[in-house]
Design a protein around this motif. Structure first.
Motif, PDB file in Angstrom:
ATOM      1  N   ASP A 201       0.848  -1.054  -0.053  1.00 47.66           N
ATOM      2  CA  ASP A 201      -0.159  -0.022  -0.084  1.00 47.66           C
ATOM      3  C   ASP A 201       0.834   1.239  -0.149  1.00 47.66           C
ATOM      4  N   LEU A 202       2.203   1.182  -0.174  1.00 45.68           N
ATOM      5  CA  LEU A 202       3.037   2.278  -0.324  1.00 45.68           C
ATOM      6  C   LEU A 202       3.124   2.752  -1.786  1.00 45.68           C
ATOM      7  N   CYS A 203       2.836   1.931  -2.675  1.00 48.58           N
ATOM      8  CA  CYS A 203       2.857   1.923  -4.236  1.00 48.58           C
ATOM      9  C   CYS A 203       1.665   2.473  -4.677  1.00 48.58           C
ATOM     10  N   PRO A 204       1.727   3.108  -5.676  1.00 43.36           N
ATOM     11  CA  PRO A 204       0.379   3.495  -6.549  1.00 43.36           C
ATOM     12  C   PRO A 204      -0.319   2.330  -6.568  1.00 43.36           C
ATOM     13  N   GLU A 205      -1.783   2.269  -6.766  1.00 44.31           N
ATOM     14  CA  GLU A 205      -2.281   1.086  -6.872  1.00 44.31           C
ATOM     15  C   GLU A 205      -2.257   0.363  -8.015  1.00 44.31           C
ATOM     16  N   LYS A 206      -1.986   1.017  -9.106  1.00 41.21           N
ATOM     17  CA  LYS A 206      -1.739   0.032 -10.443  1.00 41.21           C
ATOM     18  C   LYS A 206      -0.547  -0.652 -10.510  1.00 41.21           C
ATOM     19  N   GLU A 207       0.340  -0.217  -9.832  1.00 40.94           N
ATOM     20  CA  GLU A 207       1.959  -0.591  -9.509  1.00 40.94           C
ATOM     21  C   GLU A 207       2.083  -1.433  -8.297  1.00 40.94           C
ATOM     22  N   ALA A 208       1.352  -1.809  -7.786  1.00 43.12           N
ATOM     23  CA  ALA A 208       1.448  -2.528  -6.412  1.00 43.12           C
ATOM     24  C   ALA A 208       1.815  -4.038  -6.481  1.00 43.12           C
ATOM     25  N   PRO A 209       3.135  -4.443  -6.137  1.00 44.12           N
ATOM     26  CA  PRO A 209       3.402  -5.931  -6.063  1.00 44.12           C
ATOM     27  C   PRO A 209       2.479  -6.601  -5.005  1.00 44.12           C
ATOM     28  N   GLU A 210       2.388  -7.771  -4.978  1.00 42.92           N
ATOM     29  CA  GLU A 210       1.710  -8.561  -4.298  1.00 42.92           C
ATOM     30  C   GLU A 210       2.483  -9.631  -3.353  1.00 42.92           C
ATOM     31  N   GLY A 211       2.305  -9.846  -2.161  1.00 45.57           N
ATOM     32  CA  GLY A 211       2.960 -10.902  -1.654  1.00 45.57           C
ATOM     33  C   GLY A 211       1.890 -11.650  -0.563  1.00 45.57           C
ATOM     34  N   ASN A 212       2.443 -12.858  -0.262  1.00 46.52           N
ATOM     35  CA  ASN A 212       1.438 -13.874   0.368  1.00 46.52           C
ATOM     36  C   ASN A 212       2.089 -14.609   1.346  1.00 46.52           C
ATOM     37  N   GLY A 213       3.171 -14.296   1.685  1.00 43.96           N
ATOM     38  CA  GLY A 213       3.846 -15.263   2.711  1.00 43.96           C
ATOM     39  C   GLY A 213       4.719 -14.495   3.709  1.00 43.96           C
ATOM     40  N   GLU A 214       5.849 -15.109   4.304  1.00 46.03           N
ATOM     41  CA  GLU A 214       6.569 -14.522   5.177  1.00 46.03           C
ATOM     42  C   GLU A 214       7.944 -15.034   5.115  1.00 46.03           C
ATOM     43  N   VAL A 215       9.164 -14.431   5.783  1.00 44.67           N
ATOM     44  CA  VAL A 215      10.454 -15.022   5.686  1.00 44.67           C
ATOM     45  C   VAL A 215      10.668 -15.424   7.327  1.00 44.67           C
ATOM     46  N   ARG A 216      11.446 -16.274   7.563  1.00 46.14           N
ATOM     47  CA  ARG A 216      12.161 -16.690   8.986  1.00 46.14           C
ATOM     48  C   ARG A 216      13.716 -16.323   8.790  1.00 46.14           C
ATOM     49  N   ILE A 217      14.215 -15.727   9.579  1.00 46.99           N
ATOM     50  CA  ILE A 217      15.651 -15.417   9.500  1.00 46.99           C
ATOM     51  C   ILE A 217      16.088 -15.744  11.163  1.00 46.99           C
ATOM     52  N   PRO A 218      17.050 -16.901  11.256  1.00 45.06           N
ATOM     53  CA  PRO A 218      17.364 -16.951  12.737  1.00 45.06           C
ATOM     54  C   PRO A 218      18.207 -15.665  13.002  1.00 45.06           C
ATOM     55  N   GLY A 219      18.012 -15.457  14.278  1.00 46.35           N
ATOM     56  CA  GLY A 219      19.037 -14.440  14.884  1.00 46.35           C
ATOM     57  C   GLY A 219      19.822 -15.009  16.034  1.00 46.35           C
ATOM     58  N   GLU A 220      19.873 -14.359  17.268  1.00 48.16           N
ATOM     59  CA  GLU A 220      20.918 -15.018  18.193  1.00 48.16           C
ATOM     60  C   GLU A 220      20.099 -16.137  18.658  1.00 48.16           C
ATOM     61  N   PRO A 221      20.540 -17.120  19.468  1.00 52.25           N
ATOM     62  CA  PRO A 221      19.790 -18.184  19.978  1.00 52.25           C
ATOM     63  C   PRO A 221      18.527 -18.008  20.650  1.00 52.25           C
ATOM     64  N   GLY A 222      17.517 -18.446  20.141  1.00 51.89           N
ATOM     65  CA  GLY A 222      16.124 -18.348  20.632  1.00 51.89           C
ATOM     66  C   GLY A 222      15.145 -17.060  20.174  1.00 51.89           C
ATOM     67  N   ILE A 223      16.006 -16.490  19.125  1.00 61.05           N
ATOM     68  CA  ILE A 223      15.229 -15.268  18.540  1.00 61.05           C
ATOM     69  C   ILE A 223      15.328 -15.754  16.856  1.00 61.05           C
ATOM     70  N   ALA A 224      14.104 -15.332  16.389  1.00 62.05           N
ATOM     71  CA  ALA A 224      13.919 -15.582  14.846  1.00 62.05           C
ATOM     72  C   ALA A 224      13.245 -14.077  14.523  1.00 62.05           C
ATOM     73  N   TYR A 225      13.638 -13.619  13.383  1.00 65.68           N
ATOM     74  CA  TYR A 225      12.934 -12.482  12.845  1.00 65.68           C
ATOM     75  C   TYR A 225      11.914 -12.889  11.659  1.00 65.68           C
ATOM     76  N   ALA A 226      10.890 -12.268  11.788  1.00 68.16           N
ATOM     77  CA  ALA A 226       9.532 -12.526  11.070  1.00 68.16           C
ATOM     78  C   ALA A 226       9.226 -11.406  10.174  1.00 68.16           C
ATOM     79  N   ALA A 227       9.446 -11.507   8.918  1.00 67.00           N
ATOM     80  CA  ALA A 227       9.107 -10.458   7.937  1.00 67.00           C
ATOM     81  C   ALA A 227       8.237 -11.003   6.852  1.00 67.00           C
ATOM     82  N   PRO A 228       7.480  -9.839   6.237  1.00 63.76           N
ATOM     83  CA  PRO A 228       6.610 -10.012   5.151  1.00 63.76           C
ATOM     84  C   PRO A 228       7.304 -10.586   3.949  1.00 63.76           C
TER      85      PRO A 228
END
Length: 158
Positions: free
Chosen positions: A79-106
């Motif tokens: 929703d940061l893009c103009p409506e006609k140019e907006a890409p779509e996503g439908n999942g997430e990414v998990r990246i391990p950080g320090e022990p016991g921490i994972a980063y959750a990103a769209p």
């Protein structure tokens, strides 16, 4: 959906991986690690901007080619893009950080970085750069490209 960077991720109780090759096999589990939100941007809310290393962008793109996490049936438009140019996503990414921490990103995080100048926290940049991409890319079902999947994860095998 908006989350502050490094705030607790609580959108879904379980984490689920789908096999990227078949799209059929899946596993899911309630994470024992803490999930911290990264890059859940929304129009009208400020976000940090700035340069990121080119190696970070390339590695993040490569991770997204091998990891299929919390893939949903619906699509989320940028929703940061103009409506006609907006890409779509439908999942997430998990990246391990320090022990016991994972980063959750769209899944749109790479787009946010490259198209909107979003600069994730340095701990996330460092964590992405630390991913052993060769090991992740070599993972074949029932293995998944994430190191902290518990042995008792539920698996859909057929």
């Amino acid at each position: 959906m908006f989350y502050e960077d490094l705030s607790e991720y609580d959108y879904q109780d379980e984490d689920a991986f789908t096999d990227g090759e078949s799209g059929v096999y899946a596993l899911w589990y309630r994470p024992a690690y803490r999930r911290l939100s990264i890059g859940w941007l929304e129009a009208g809310r400020p976000y940090p901007t700035g340069a990121v290393p080119a190696a970070f962008v390339e590695k993040l793109k490569a991770v997204q080619k091998v990891q299929w996490m919390n893939v949903c049936l619906g699509q989320h438009e940028c929703d940061l893009c103009p409506e006609k140019e907006a890409p779509e996503g439908n999942g997430e990414v998990r990246i391990p950080g320090e022990p016991g921490i994972a980063y959750a990103a769209p899944f749109l995080i790479t787009h946010y970085v490259t198209a909107h100048g979003y600069r994730p926290p340095q701990v996330f940049i460092d964590a992405v750069l630390a991913v052993d991409l060769d090991a992740w890319a070599a993972a074949r079902w029932p293995g998944v490209p994430f190191p902290w999947v518990p042995d008792d994860a539920e698996r859909l095998l057929e």
